[in-house]
Design a protein around this motif. Structure first.
Motif, mmCIF file in Angstrom:
data_model
loop_
_atom_site.group_PDB
_atom_site.id
_atom_site.type_symbol
_atom_site.label_atom_id
_atom_site.label_comp_id
_atom_site.label_asym_id
_atom_site.label_seq_id
_atom_site.Cartn_x
_atom_site.Cartn_y
_atom_site.Cartn_z
ATOM 1 N N LEU A 1 0.830 -1.290 -0.159
ATOM 2 C CA LEU A 1 0.146 0.049 -0.101
ATOM 3 C C LEU A 1 0.706 1.104 -0.026
ATOM 4 N N ASN B 1 1.931 1.834 -3.429
ATOM 5 C CA ASN B 1 1.022 2.261 -4.258
ATOM 6 C C ASN B 1 1.011 3.699 -4.106
ATOM 7 N N SER C 1 -5.356 3.187 -1.659
ATOM 8 C CA SER C 1 -4.397 2.699 -0.801
ATOM 9 C C SER C 1 -4.187 3.730 0.442
#
Length: 67
Positions: free
Chosen positions: A17, A20, A38
């Protein structure tokens, strides 16, 4: 290869995450109305990791009390 624990899996997800977010990924995890990306999901996964660690700690304390 070590076993994949819940804590390890959450750490992998957190790292993904964060990647991202750093790469400005536009992945949406739910729908076009809520737009859970995210950045929105990361704090919840971090909290889940803290909860798992707390639970493991409590289990160790309980086990130590019964030994």
């Amino acid at each position: 290869m070590p076993p994949l624990t819940t804590e390890t899996a959450l750490n992998i997800l957190i790292n993904w995450l964060q990647d991202n977010i750093c790469c400005d990924s536009n992945i949406i995890f739910d729908n076009d109305e809520d737009n859970t990306d995210s950045a929105a999901l990361l704090p919840w996964i971090e909290q889940a990791l803290r909860d798992v660690r707390d639970l493991r700690h409590l289990q160790l304390l309980q086990q130590a009390g019964t030994d």
